[in-house]
Design a protein around this motif. Structure first.
Motif, PDB file in Angstrom:
ATOM      1  N   ARG A 124      39.614 107.470 115.109  1.00  0.00           N
ATOM      2  CA  ARG A 124      38.476 106.793 114.487  1.00  0.00           C
ATOM      3  C   ARG A 124      38.362 105.354 115.014  1.00  0.00           C
ATOM      4  N   SER A 125      37.705 105.214 116.164  1.00  0.00           N
ATOM      5  CA  SER A 125      37.559 103.893 116.771  1.00  0.00           C
ATOM      6  C   SER A 125      36.517 103.949 117.889  1.00  0.00           C
ATOM      7  N   GLY A 126      35.819 102.845 118.085  1.00  0.00           N
ATOM      8  CA  GLY A 126      34.906 102.725 119.220  1.00  0.00           C
ATOM      9  C   GLY A 126      33.661 103.578 119.091  1.00  0.00           C
ATOM     10  N   GLY A 127      33.166 104.002 120.244  1.00  0.00           N
ATOM     11  CA  GLY A 127      31.904 104.731 120.317  1.00  0.00           C
ATOM     12  C   GLY A 127      31.912 106.088 119.644  1.00  0.00           C
ATOM     13  N   ILE A 128      33.092 106.657 119.444  1.00  0.00           N
ATOM     14  CA  ILE A 128      33.185 107.966 118.807  1.00  0.00           C
ATOM     15  C   ILE A 128      32.569 107.936 117.409  1.00  0.00           C
ATOM     16  N   LEU A 129      32.572 106.775 116.788  1.00  0.00           N
ATOM     17  CA  LEU A 129      32.000 106.639 115.445  1.00  0.00           C
ATOM     18  C   LEU A 129      30.499 106.874 115.447  1.00  0.00           C
ATOM     19  N   GLU A 130      29.877 106.739 116.616  1.00  0.00           N
ATOM     20  CA  GLU A 130      28.434 106.958 116.731  1.00  0.00           C
ATOM     21  C   GLU A 130      28.091 108.346 117.266  1.00  0.00           C
ATOM     22  N   THR A 131      29.088 109.084 117.727  1.00  0.00           N
ATOM     23  CA  THR A 131      28.796 110.384 118.333  1.00  0.00           C
ATOM     24  C   THR A 131      29.358 111.569 117.559  1.00  0.00           C
ATOM     25  N   VAL A 132      30.303 111.335 116.662  1.00  0.00           N
ATOM     26  CA  VAL A 132      30.897 112.412 115.871  1.00  0.00           C
ATOM     27  C   VAL A 132      30.628 112.128 114.395  1.00  0.00           C
ATOM     28  N   SER A 133      30.238 113.162 113.676  1.00  0.00           N
ATOM     29  CA  SER A 133      29.966 113.059 112.246  1.00  0.00           C
ATOM     30  C   SER A 133      31.086 113.775 111.479  1.00  0.00           C
ATOM     31  N   GLU A 134      31.826 113.014 110.708  1.00  0.00           N
ATOM     32  CA  GLU A 134      32.979 113.546 109.961  1.00  0.00           C
ATOM     33  C   GLU A 134      32.579 114.747 109.111  1.00  0.00           C
ATOM     34  N   GLY A 135      33.324 115.848 109.287  1.00  0.00           N
ATOM     35  CA  GLY A 135      33.090 117.048 108.507  1.00  0.00           C
ATOM     36  C   GLY A 135      31.950 117.921 109.004  1.00  0.00           C
ATOM     37  N   VAL A 136      31.115 117.398 109.889  1.00  0.00           N
ATOM     38  CA  VAL A 136      29.974 118.150 110.420  1.00  0.00           C
ATOM     39  C   VAL A 136      30.214 118.533 111.873  1.00  0.00           C
ATOM     40  N   THR A 137      30.633 117.548 112.676  1.00  0.00           N
ATOM     41  CA  THR A 137      30.886 117.820 114.096  1.00  0.00           C
ATOM     42  C   THR A 137      32.338 117.556 114.476  1.00  0.00           C
ATOM     43  N   GLY A 138      33.141 117.173 113.501  1.00  0.00           N
ATOM     44  CA  GLY A 138      34.535 116.922 113.803  1.00  0.00           C
ATOM     45  C   GLY A 138      35.290 116.277 112.671  1.00  0.00           C
ATOM     46  N   VAL A 139      36.504 115.850 113.015  1.00  0.00           N
ATOM     47  CA  VAL A 139      37.441 115.234 112.068  1.00  0.00           C
ATOM     48  C   VAL A 139      38.047 114.006 112.746  1.00  0.00           C
ATOM     49  N   PHE A 140      38.238 112.954 111.986  1.00  0.00           N
ATOM     50  CA  PHE A 140      38.846 111.732 112.518  1.00  0.00           C
ATOM     51  C   PHE A 140      40.298 111.604 112.071  1.00  0.00           C
ATOM     52  N   PHE A 141      41.077 110.869 112.875  1.00  0.00           N
ATOM     53  CA  PHE A 141      42.389 110.403 112.427  1.00  0.00           C
ATOM     54  C   PHE A 141      42.415 108.890 112.595  1.00  0.00           C
ATOM     55  N   ASP A 142      43.121 108.205 111.674  1.00  0.00           N
ATOM     56  CA  ASP A 142      42.992 106.752 111.547  1.00  0.00           C
ATOM     57  C   ASP A 142      44.013 105.920 112.300  1.00  0.00           C
ATOM     58  N   GLN A 143      45.118 106.505 112.674  1.00  0.00           N
ATOM     59  CA  GLN A 143      46.125 105.758 113.423  1.00  0.00           C
ATOM     60  C   GLN A 143      46.357 106.469 114.745  1.00  0.00           C
ATOM     61  N   GLN A 144      46.492 105.706 115.801  1.00  0.00           N
ATOM     62  CA  GLN A 144      46.633 106.280 117.137  1.00  0.00           C
ATOM     63  C   GLN A 144      48.083 106.706 117.366  1.00  0.00           C
ATOM     64  N   ASN A 145      48.495 107.723 116.574  1.00  0.00           N
ATOM     65  CA  ASN A 145      49.847 108.255 116.725  1.00  0.00           C
ATOM     66  C   ASN A 145      49.850 109.746 116.405  1.00  0.00           C
ATOM     67  N   GLU A 146      50.936 110.415 116.748  1.00  0.00           N
ATOM     68  CA  GLU A 146      50.986 111.875 116.611  1.00  0.00           C
ATOM     69  C   GLU A 146      50.943 112.338 115.162  1.00  0.00           C
ATOM     70  N   GLU A 147      51.564 111.608 114.244  1.00  0.00           N
ATOM     71  CA  GLU A 147      51.565 112.031 112.835  1.00  0.00           C
ATOM     72  C   GLU A 147      50.151 112.021 112.263  1.00  0.00           C
ATOM     73  N   SER A 148      49.383 111.005 112.593  1.00  0.00           N
ATOM     74  CA  SER A 148      48.006 110.932 112.118  1.00  0.00           C
ATOM     75  C   SER A 148      47.175 112.067 112.715  1.00  0.00           C
ATOM     76  N   LEU A 149      47.397 112.366 113.987  1.00  0.00           N
ATOM     77  CA  LEU A 149      46.703 113.480 114.637  1.00  0.00           C
ATOM     78  C   LEU A 149      47.130 114.811 114.021  1.00  0.00           C
ATOM     79  N   ILE A 150      48.413 114.985 113.747  1.00  0.00           N
ATOM     80  CA  ILE A 150      48.898 116.216 113.111  1.00  0.00           C
ATOM     81  C   ILE A 150      48.193 116.430 111.773  1.00  0.00           C
ATOM     82  N   ASN A 151      48.073 115.382 110.984  1.00  0.00           N
ATOM     83  CA  ASN A 151      47.376 115.491 109.696  1.00  0.00           C
ATOM     84  C   ASN A 151      45.918 115.886 109.890  1.00  0.00           C
TER      85      ASN A 151
END
Length: 191
Positions: A124-151
């Protein structure tokens, strides 16, 4: 002479959405595609998929390829190197989701995946916030690490996504929209 009233206005780079297709039977792999350089953070994707035991295809090449191949050893992870447009279309269309751990100004890759009706799991950072819609076209993770991505992957795997809605979102960035916005801007500047 240009008017002093003109303000900077962003026009997104174009994506030829119609050159991509939606698959009737997407596969069971996650996809990462892009240059294999350190700031793109493909290592996060590899570590997350390795811990989860998920199949991952990494398409692309770069300075980090050897390191990433070593990191991927022993897991269901394939680094396939360079690709052509037809291969990329097939990779997007048949993936479970695109994994996008980078912080980019815009990010064409997530829009291309959405042009194939595939969801994006993104940092969840940068231009992706304008191109992906949470729950509609994708899912975000808030920290740039593997645990956040795993969640985020766990959340994603409990959700359903509509490929046609995802593609419709990508249409906002289609080459036809780019041409129209660019022409409108040029006409305004040339008044």
């Amino acid at each position: 002479v240009l008017s002093r009233e003109l303000h900077a206005k962003g026009i997104y780079p174009p994506v030829d959405v119609n050159s991509f297709h939606i698959s009737d039977n997407p596969g069971e792999y996650y996809l990462y595609t892009g240059r294999l350089i350190s700031h793109k953070r493909a290592d996060i994707v590899i570590n997350a998929c390795k811990k989860l035991g998920r199949k991952l295809i990494i398409a692309g090449d770069g300075l980090e390829r050897n390191n990433l191949e070593k990191l991927a050893e022993g897991a269901d992870i394939k680094l396939i190197g360079r690709y052509n447009d037809n291969q990329l279309d097939s990779l997007y269309a048949n993936c479970k989701a695109l994994l996008f751990p980078s912080d980019e100004d815009f990010g064409l890759v997530p829009v291309e995946a959405q042009a194939c009706g595939r969801p994006v799991i993104a940092y969840r950072s940068g231009g992706i916030l304008e191109t992906v819609s949470e729950g509609v076209t994708g899912v975000f993770f808030d920290q740039q690490n593997e645990e956040s991505l795993i969640n985020a992957i766990h959340r994603f795997e409990t959700m359903t996504f509509n490929p046609l809605s995802i593609r419709q979102n990508a249409m906002k960035f289609d080459i036809s929209i780019f041409k129209n916005k660019f022409q409108t801007y040029v006409n305004k500047v040339m008044k």
